[in-house]
Design an enzyme around this catalytic site. Structure first.
Site, PDB file in Angstrom:
ATOM      1  N   THR A  45       0.858  -1.171   0.000  1.00  0.00           N
ATOM      2  CA  THR A  45       0.000   0.000   0.000  1.00  0.00           C
ATOM      3  C   THR A  45       0.895   1.222   0.000  1.00  0.00           C
ATOM      4  O   THR A  45       2.110   1.110   0.097  1.00  0.00           O
ATOM      5  CB  THR A  45      -0.878   0.002   1.266  1.00  0.00           C
ATOM      6  OG1 THR A  45      -1.782   1.079   1.194  1.00  0.00           O
ATOM      7  CG2 THR A  45      -0.042   0.178   2.510  1.00  0.00           C
ATOM      8  N   ALA A  98      -5.838  -5.540   6.945  1.00  0.00           N
ATOM      9  CA  ALA A  98      -6.982  -4.628   6.997  1.00  0.00           C
ATOM     10  C   ALA A  98      -7.825  -4.887   8.233  1.00  0.00           C
ATOM     11  O   ALA A  98      -8.277  -3.952   8.905  1.00  0.00           O
ATOM     12  CB  ALA A  98      -7.825  -4.796   5.738  1.00  0.00           C
TER      13      ALA A  98
END
Lengths: 207, 280
Positions: B74, B122
């Protein structure tokens, strides 16, 4: 991306048949795992007027195998004094790859070709040790091959003309690579017909 | 659960989670002023065997082809400047090479004056930042003032430290504005908690740092700051395979956070190419 050698550099290629035309397309990314280094690394190589091969896998082997195959095809044309046919090309590729059966090259290949006199089309799919499929309608290789296969099957219709073939190939490739992090960053499509070869660059996502 | 307690509702089901919460709510006065981490364990079941850390390690490393590899694929960044803090994130989630989603919300809105970013697992980030939100709210109710960014980030870091070595994967930045001004802390799964002016987390952070370091000035205007953050994410999205899709930008001001934009990075890439600031 893990330590899988075939996804170390990434990349993808797709080949589809039409009526007296074939299309072969590939992405343009050259990267090392997550890092994208160049966006001009095409994986399609021409061996004759109507014979093309796409190699996907480890980039160093893409370069080496394409060049070694070129060496053999050059000698063939000099000795035989005739142009290469797609069937001959895929047989040469099979032998080249099987010579390294116990220390293989890490490339998967697509061989496409057209006979300019009869309009017969050829699409073959090879694994990295030279197992070649039959003459198929659609073939893909590379890290995003499964995603593109699904889309390709959806867009494929038998006996497409060259424009429809171009659209189907482009859409399958562009949308398939958007689901793979190791492929994309632009694409190029070759549409091979009896009298001409058209090369088009596609505008794709650059992330 | 709290409402059920107030109304005197008692569940018959022995294994009902609401009972567990009831116990916590009853003991709420016994919470220490700093933190009672033990209560968190009532909400999370550890695996029912001895030495859970050893087994969980197996799932994280490659043993017999079982592998859950948390790679922080990310790009998230945040930096302090004259007018507050800018937070910018991409939106891609990858599982190995597969792009699982291109629309992940990597900025977690903890409350109207605190933001957290998501990098790594996540679920880990989303869950623990929600627990953090709960603790921040309780602090606010007891002390009649908003919690400081330093305290909030410390609560999170301490919670994570309890699970150190068990395979949590989080590289999060806690951003807020308190009476000391703009606050920015980076908290990660190894228990690290540090404060600085510029941070970037994730596989694309190396590219984002280059852009940030080249263009950063504390005195820059808000428009320039947003542009810098946007460029950093777009460049990272271009070079990093595990980052991309949408760029989301937030601005943390004295009055709380404001969402600035949520646009496709690809459109910006072509725009920057036309402006000759990007080359491909």
């Amino acid at each position: 991306m893990g330590d899988d050698i075939l996804s170390y550099n990434g990349g993808v290629a797709l080949a589809m048949k039409g009526k007296e035309c074939v299309a072969i397309a590939c992405d343009k990314r050259y990267g090392v795992q997550n890092r994208t280094i160049a966006t001009n690394f095409t994986k399609i190589f021409q061996y004759s007027d109507h014979c093309f091969v796409a190699f996907c896998g480890l980039a160093t082997d893409v370069q080496t195998v394409s060049e070694r195959l070129k060496f053999r095809t050059n000698l063939y044309e000099l000795r035989e004094q005739r142009k290469l046919k797609p069937v001959v090309l895929y047989n040469m590729l099979t032998n080249l790859l099987y010579e390294r059966r116990f220390g293989p090259y890490f490339v998967f290949a697509l061989v496409v070709g057209l006979d300019p006199k009869t309009g017969e089309t050829y699409v073959y799919d090879s694994d990295n040790i030279g197992a070649v499929s039959d003459n198929v309608n659609l073939a893909t290789v590379g890290t995003a091959s499964e995603y593109i296969f699904g889309l390709g099957e959806l867009f494929f219709k038998p006996n497409m003309n060259s424009d429809e073939l171009f659209e189907a190939t482009s859409q399958a490739l562009l949308n398939g690579v958007d689901r793979d992090s190791a492929s994309g960053w632009g694409a190029v499509v070759y549409v091979i017909e009896k009298d001409k070869v058209t090369v088009r660059e596609l505008k794709g996502r650059q992330d | 659960m709290a409402l059920a307690n107030v109304l005197g509702f008692k569940s018959n089901n022995e294994f009902d989670r609401s009972l567990q919460c009831q116990k916590t709510d009853n003991n709420i006065d016994e919470f220490c002023p700093t933190l009672n981490i033990e209560n968190i364990a009532q909400f999370i079941t550890l695996p029912p065997y001895a030495d859970p850390a050893k087994y969980l390690k197996m799932v994280n490393e490659k043993v017999d082809r079982v592998k859950i590899q948390f790679l922080k694929g990310t790009t998230t960044l945040a930096f302090k400047f004259r007018n507050g803090v800018i937070v910018a994130v991409d939106s891609r989630a990858t599982a190995g090479g597969f792009i699982a989603s291109g629309e992940v919300k990597k900025v977690i809105e903890i409350n109207p004056y605190l933001l957290g970013t998501m990098a790594g697992g996540a679920a880990d980030c989303a869950f623990w930042e929600r627990v953090l939100a709960r603790h921040c709210r309780i602090y606010e109710l007891r002390n009649k003032e908003k919690i400081s960014v330093a305290a909030a980030s410390k609560i999170l870091a301490n919670m994570i430290f309890e699970y150190r070595g068990m395979g949590l994967s989080m590289g999060t930045m806690i951003v807020g504005w308190d009476k000391r001004g703009p606050g920015l802390y980076m908290v990660s799964d190894d228990g690290e908690r540090i404060s600085d002016n510029i941070f970037s987390v994730g596989s694309g952070s190396i590219y984002a740092y280059s852009i940030l370091d080249a263009g950063y000035k504390y005195e820059m205007s808000t428009v320039d700051a947003i542009d810098l953050a946007r460029r950093a994410i777009v460049h990272a999205a271009h070079r990093d395979a595990a980052s991309g899709n949408i760029v989301r930008i937030y601005h943390m001001k004295e009055t709380g956070w404001e969402k600035i934009e949520e646009k496709d990075t690809n459109d910006y890439m072509y725009q920057y190419r036309d402006e000759k600031t990007m080359n491909f």
